[in-house]
Design a protein around this motif. Structure first.
Motif, PDB file in Angstrom:
ATOM      1  N   GLU A 123      88.833 143.641  81.955  1.00 41.80           N
ATOM      2  CA  GLU A 123      87.833 143.585  83.018  1.00 41.80           C
ATOM      3  C   GLU A 123      86.493 143.232  82.396  1.00 41.80           C
ATOM      4  N   GLU A 124      85.842 142.228  82.954  1.00 42.39           N
ATOM      5  CA  GLU A 124      84.548 141.778  82.434  1.00 42.39           C
ATOM      6  C   GLU A 124      83.580 141.579  83.593  1.00 42.39           C
ATOM      7  N   ASN A 125      82.444 142.266  83.516  1.00 44.71           N
ATOM      8  CA  ASN A 125      81.420 142.198  84.562  1.00 44.71           C
ATOM      9  C   ASN A 125      81.999 142.543  85.931  1.00 44.71           C
ATOM     10  N   GLY A 126      82.866 143.544  85.954  1.00 44.72           N
ATOM     11  CA  GLY A 126      83.437 144.008  87.213  1.00 44.72           C
ATOM     12  C   GLY A 126      84.562 143.153  87.749  1.00 44.72           C
ATOM     13  N   GLU A 127      84.933 142.111  87.051  1.00 41.99           N
ATOM     14  CA  GLU A 127      86.003 141.241  87.500  1.00 41.99           C
ATOM     15  C   GLU A 127      87.187 141.306  86.539  1.00 41.99           C
ATOM     16  N   LYS A 128      88.399 141.254  87.116  1.00 39.36           N
ATOM     17  CA  LYS A 128      89.605 141.270  86.303  1.00 39.36           C
ATOM     18  C   LYS A 128      89.882 139.871  85.757  1.00 39.36           C
ATOM     19  N   VAL A 129      90.144 139.823  84.467  1.00 38.11           N
ATOM     20  CA  VAL A 129      90.350 138.541  83.787  1.00 38.11           C
ATOM     21  C   VAL A 129      91.740 138.525  83.159  1.00 38.11           C
ATOM     22  N   LYS A 130      92.442 137.395  83.332  1.00 33.42           N
ATOM     23  CA  LYS A 130      93.728 137.176  82.675  1.00 33.42           C
ATOM     24  C   LYS A 130      93.617 135.939  81.805  1.00 33.42           C
ATOM     25  N   GLN A 131      93.985 136.089  80.545  1.00 32.63           N
ATOM     26  CA  GLN A 131      93.938 134.965  79.621  1.00 32.63           C
ATOM     27  C   GLN A 131      95.328 134.682  79.062  1.00 32.63           C
ATOM     28  N   LYS A 132      95.709 133.407  79.071  1.00 30.13           N
ATOM     29  CA  LYS A 132      96.942 132.974  78.431  1.00 30.13           C
ATOM     30  C   LYS A 132      96.570 132.031  77.301  1.00 30.13           C
ATOM     31  N   LEU A 133      96.754 132.508  76.087  1.00 26.86           N
ATOM     32  CA  LEU A 133      96.308 131.773  74.908  1.00 26.86           C
ATOM     33  C   LEU A 133      97.507 131.138  74.213  1.00 26.86           C
ATOM     34  N   LYS A 134      97.475 129.827  74.096  1.00 20.48           N
ATOM     35  CA  LYS A 134      98.548 129.105  73.404  1.00 20.48           C
ATOM     36  C   LYS A 134      97.981 128.489  72.136  1.00 20.48           C
ATOM     37  N   ALA A 135      98.644 128.774  71.026  1.00 23.03           N
ATOM     38  CA  ALA A 135      98.209 128.236  69.745  1.00 23.03           C
ATOM     39  C   ALA A 135      99.393 128.266  68.786  1.00 23.03           C
ATOM     40  N   GLY A 136      99.196 127.721  67.596  1.00 17.94           N
ATOM     41  CA  GLY A 136     100.267 127.724  66.608  1.00 17.94           C
ATOM     42  C   GLY A 136     100.473 129.078  65.973  1.00 17.94           C
ATOM     43  N   TYR A 137      99.370 129.810  65.767  1.00 13.93           N
ATOM     44  CA  TYR A 137      99.369 131.161  65.178  1.00 13.93           C
ATOM     45  C   TYR A 137     100.094 131.206  63.827  1.00 13.93           C
ATOM     46  N   ASN A 138     100.269 130.064  63.178  1.00 15.73           N
ATOM     47  CA  ASN A 138     100.892 130.002  61.846  1.00 15.73           C
ATOM     48  C   ASN A 138     102.299 130.600  61.810  1.00 15.73           C
ATOM     49  N   THR A 139     103.013 130.493  62.908  1.00 20.59           N
ATOM     50  CA  THR A 139     104.362 131.065  62.950  1.00 20.59           C
ATOM     51  C   THR A 139     105.362 130.160  62.228  1.00 20.59           C
ATOM     52  N   ASN A 140     106.412 130.766  61.715  1.00 24.20           N
ATOM     53  CA  ASN A 140     107.486 130.016  61.072  1.00 24.20           C
ATOM     54  C   ASN A 140     108.247 129.205  62.111  1.00 24.20           C
ATOM     55  N   GLU A 141     108.572 127.978  61.783  1.00 25.90           N
ATOM     56  CA  GLU A 141     109.315 127.131  62.714  1.00 25.90           C
ATOM     57  C   GLU A 141     110.817 127.370  62.629  1.00 25.90           C
TER      58      GLU A 141
END
Length: 344
Positions: free
Chosen positions: A281-299
């Motif tokens: 919750e930020e400034n009284g509003e509910k926020v949803k974030q979907k973050l896509k990245a490589g995150y250095n994960t093993n392939e």
């Protein structure tokens, strides 16, 4: 004699002639129909599950539900249809077993030919009876708890919530008996989609800093922090356990229903995606974030897995031998424990 009387006599006489009546099906023909009915049941339930999953995905796309709720609904749907197949097929299996016994009792020729004895070492006899394939197909559904640990680290010291971190697996498997005349050892192989979720503790989330992927505390109070990695893997297991041999005039097959079974093996495959979901919750509003990245994960994904079960349900464990993140990150490995449902 009048024509009417003649016709009447002919009609009465015809009733007593078996050749003029519809021939009754043999036990083997009845069993063949029942086997086709089993295939139809499995196809119906799989199609119903597919449609249900499509509806859930549509709700997810419309943002009527979040990813976690969608996975929960998919898991419930998979369990429901797995049980539907198990229960519906069990009824037919009982009918087949009854017909098999009746067929043996009613066939007078069995007393004097190779069907009259139970010597499985007669190779010619075996090939005569083995009309069914040594390989069967199964739907695999697994669900349970997920976590990730460093070397020599216990669950009590884990950076992830034990109850909140979960996994879901859905795939297809083929089972082939290793020996032609015995079913105590089977080879199971196929493909599965694994969805491994991790919920960090202490208001943290993953941050990618160059080659490093680290857990950092969020500046706001997180209502939810979840990291998910999706894998496509190809499992292989050796399955051991007793089974019941069922014979008919035309075929012989083995049933592992209500039998103990143990599976030992592993899997290898590929990481096909990772994402992170945050709610706050930020400034009284509910926020949803979907973050896509490589995150250095093993392939490349590979690990060990095993199960211990009774009938179609088993206790299931899997452990990734590959670290989740590439060097120079700490060697954090995924581990899962749950239930596995194998549907014939």
């Amino acid at each position: 004699m009048k024509k009417t009387t003649i016709y009447l006599l002919l009609f009465i006489f015809s009733l007593g002639i078996p050749s003029l009546q519809a021939q009754e099906e043999t036990p083997a023909e009845k069993i063949e129909k029942l086997e086709k009915e089993k295939e139809k049941i499995i196809a119906e339930e799989k199609e119903a599950l597919k449609k249900e999953v499509e509806k859930i995905n549509l709700r997810l796309e419309k943002k009527e539900i979040d990813w976690e709720k969608a996975e929960e609904l998919k898991s419930e749907a998979a369990k429901k249809h797995a049980l539907n197949i198990e229960n519906r097929v069990a009824i037919i299996d009982n009918q087949i077993a009854l017909l098999s016994r009746d067929g043996k009792e009613k066939d007078p020729d069995r007393e004097n030919d190779e069907w009259g004895d139970d010597d499985d070492d007669d190779e010619d006899d075996w090939h005569y009876k083995s009309h069914y394939s040594r390989t069967t197909t199964h739907l695999v559904v697994a669900v349970g708890f997920n976590n990730a640990l460093l070397e020599d680290q216990s669950l009590n010291d884990s950076d992830f919530k034990i109850g909140g971190s979960r996994f879901f697996e859905l795939g297809m498997a083929w089972k082939t008996r290793v020996f032609e005349q015995s079913n105590w050892l089977r080879l199971r192989y196929g493909f599965s989609f694994q969805f491994n979720g991790l919920k960090p503790t202490d208001n943290r989330y993953f941050v990618e800093n160059g080659d490093l992927t680290q857990l950092q505390e969020h500046e706001l109070d997180l209502d939810k922090s979840k990291f998910r990695m999706d894998n496509l893997v190809f499992p292989v297991h050796f399955e051991l356990g007793p089974s019941k041999k069922i014979e008919t005039e035309r075929s012989v097959w083995f049933s592992t229903r209500n039998q103990l079974r143990i599976g030992l093996g592993g899997y290898a495959g590929f990481n096909i995606g990772q994402r992170q979901k945050l709610k706050f919750e930020e400034n009284g509003e509910k926020v949803k974030q979907k973050l896509k990245a490589g995150y250095n994960t093993n392939e490349f994904i590979y690990g060990l897995s095993g199960y211990l079960g009774w009938g179609g349900t088993a206790l299931y464990v899997k452990y990734d031998l590959n670290p989740i993140f590439d060097d120079p990150n700490p060697e954090l490995r995924n581990v899962s424990l749950g239930l596995r449902f194998d549907v014939n």
